[in-house]
Design an enzyme around this catalytic site. Structure first.
Site, short mmCIF file in Angstrom:
data_model
loop_
_atom_site.label_atom_id
_atom_site.label_comp_id
_atom_site.label_asym_id
_atom_site.label_seq_id
_atom_site.Cartn_x
_atom_site.Cartn_y
_atom_site.Cartn_z
N LYS A 259 0.83 -1.21 0.00
CA LYS A 259 0.00 0.00 0.00
C LYS A 259 0.87 1.26 0.00
O LYS A 259 0.56 2.25 -0.68
CB LYS A 259 -0.93 -0.01 1.22
CG LYS A 259 -1.76 1.27 1.41
CD LYS A 259 -2.74 1.52 0.26
CE LYS A 259 -3.43 2.87 0.39
NZ LYS A 259 -4.35 2.97 1.52
N LEU A 260 1.97 1.24 0.73
CA LEU A 260 2.87 2.38 0.76
C LEU A 260 3.55 2.57 -0.60
O LEU A 260 3.72 3.71 -1.06
CB LEU A 260 3.90 2.20 1.87
CG LEU A 260 3.33 2.18 3.29
CD1 LEU A 260 4.43 1.84 4.31
CD2 LEU A 260 2.66 3.50 3.65
#
Length: 284
Positions: free
Chosen positions: A169-170
């Site tokens: 997600k990052l």
């Protein structure tokens, strides 16, 4: 009827709640700012731990950061300030990758279960249930919550190891921020050579600029309306976490570090609460 707890009625969380209600899910909610829950026909609680009193086994979180998650779970009035066992927490917060592992270990050490479930997408797909869900947990727990996760998104990816979903997600949000910075340059240079903005975006859509980012933010850029779906300050928080991730694995984050500073300049100039697409028009 499905009945769940929900904590975190910010922009994304509220959109997720609306989608759940559209699917006739019964919700028991808590939010630090009570007014954000007022418009919803749900059971409202004064403290997080009181959610369990309604016979709830699954609570969904959508909070700002890892510190908020820790407070809601382990604080004086948190979900686990009350002695419970066998409960499941689905955490859709974008956490720091190290914190998410610590949180999962602490939840499960008390005989409860933690599903790391960051989502890809913003307010509009959240309302329609078309997010992408990244779920990290044991397969036996995933099987118990997949029917709920599928209400959030038409694509649900499962990872056995905690931490993988958050790390990706990052990476995704790094790409998101960088791509918008590239679109800024493309749109503004096209205007400087005398091209109409609408035409420039249409051409980008039919060329190298075609992307979910451009399609999702096209209207905002055309109308120069930067009311937030995903605000600048939240993106900066995620880019800081990504920087820690890149450093942790020994990869030089030269490009993303420069882009992060562009968004930081936006925030310093008082634009931190605007949608991150504001970089197109509100920074040089």
């Amino acid at each position: 009827m499905i009945k769940v707890g929900f904590i975190g009625f910010g922009k994304l969380g509220s959109a997720m709640v609306e989608n759940l209600l559209n699917h006739k899910v019964e919700i028991v909610g808590w939010n630090r700012t009570k007014e954000k829950m007022e418009k919803y026909d749900i059971i409202k609680k004064d403290m997080p731990y009181q959610i369990w009193d309604e016979g709830i086994d699954i609570v969904i979180l959508n909070l700002y950061d890892s510190q908020s998650v820790k407070e809601v779970l382990f604080g004086d009035t948190g979900l686990f300030s009350k002695n419970v066992e066998g409960k499941i927490v689905i955490d859709t917060t974008t956490n720091h990758f190290k914190d998410v592992e610590e949180i999962a270990e602490k939840v499960e050490s008390n005989k409860n279960f933690y599903v790391e479930a960051p989502v890809i997408g913003s307010v509009v797909p959240a309302k329609s249930g078309s997010l992408t869900v990244l779920a990290g947990c044991k397969k036996v727990i995933f099987d118990k919550v997949e029917h709920i996760l599928s209400l959030f998104g038409n694509k649900v990816f499962h990872f056995e190891k905690i931490g993988v979903a958050t790390r990706f997600k990052l990476v995704n949000n790094m790409v998101l921020g960088n791509f918008m910075a590239v679109l800024k340059e493309a749109v503004r240079v096209c205007e400087l050579i005398g091209m109409d903005r609408k035409l420039a975006i249409e051409l980008l859509e039919n060329g190298a600029g075609d992307s979910l980012v451009l399609r999702g933010k096209k209207l905002k850029i055309l109308e120069k309306n930067y009311d937030p779906h995903f605000d600048v300050n939240t993106l900066i928080k995620d880019l800081e976490c990504y920087y820690d991730l890149a450093r942790d694995v020994g990869f030089p984050s030269v490009l993303s570090s420069m882009v992060k500073e562009l968004y930081r300049e936006l925030s310093i100039n008082g634009k931190g609460d605007k949608d991150f697409a504001a970089i197109v028009d509100e920074l040089y």
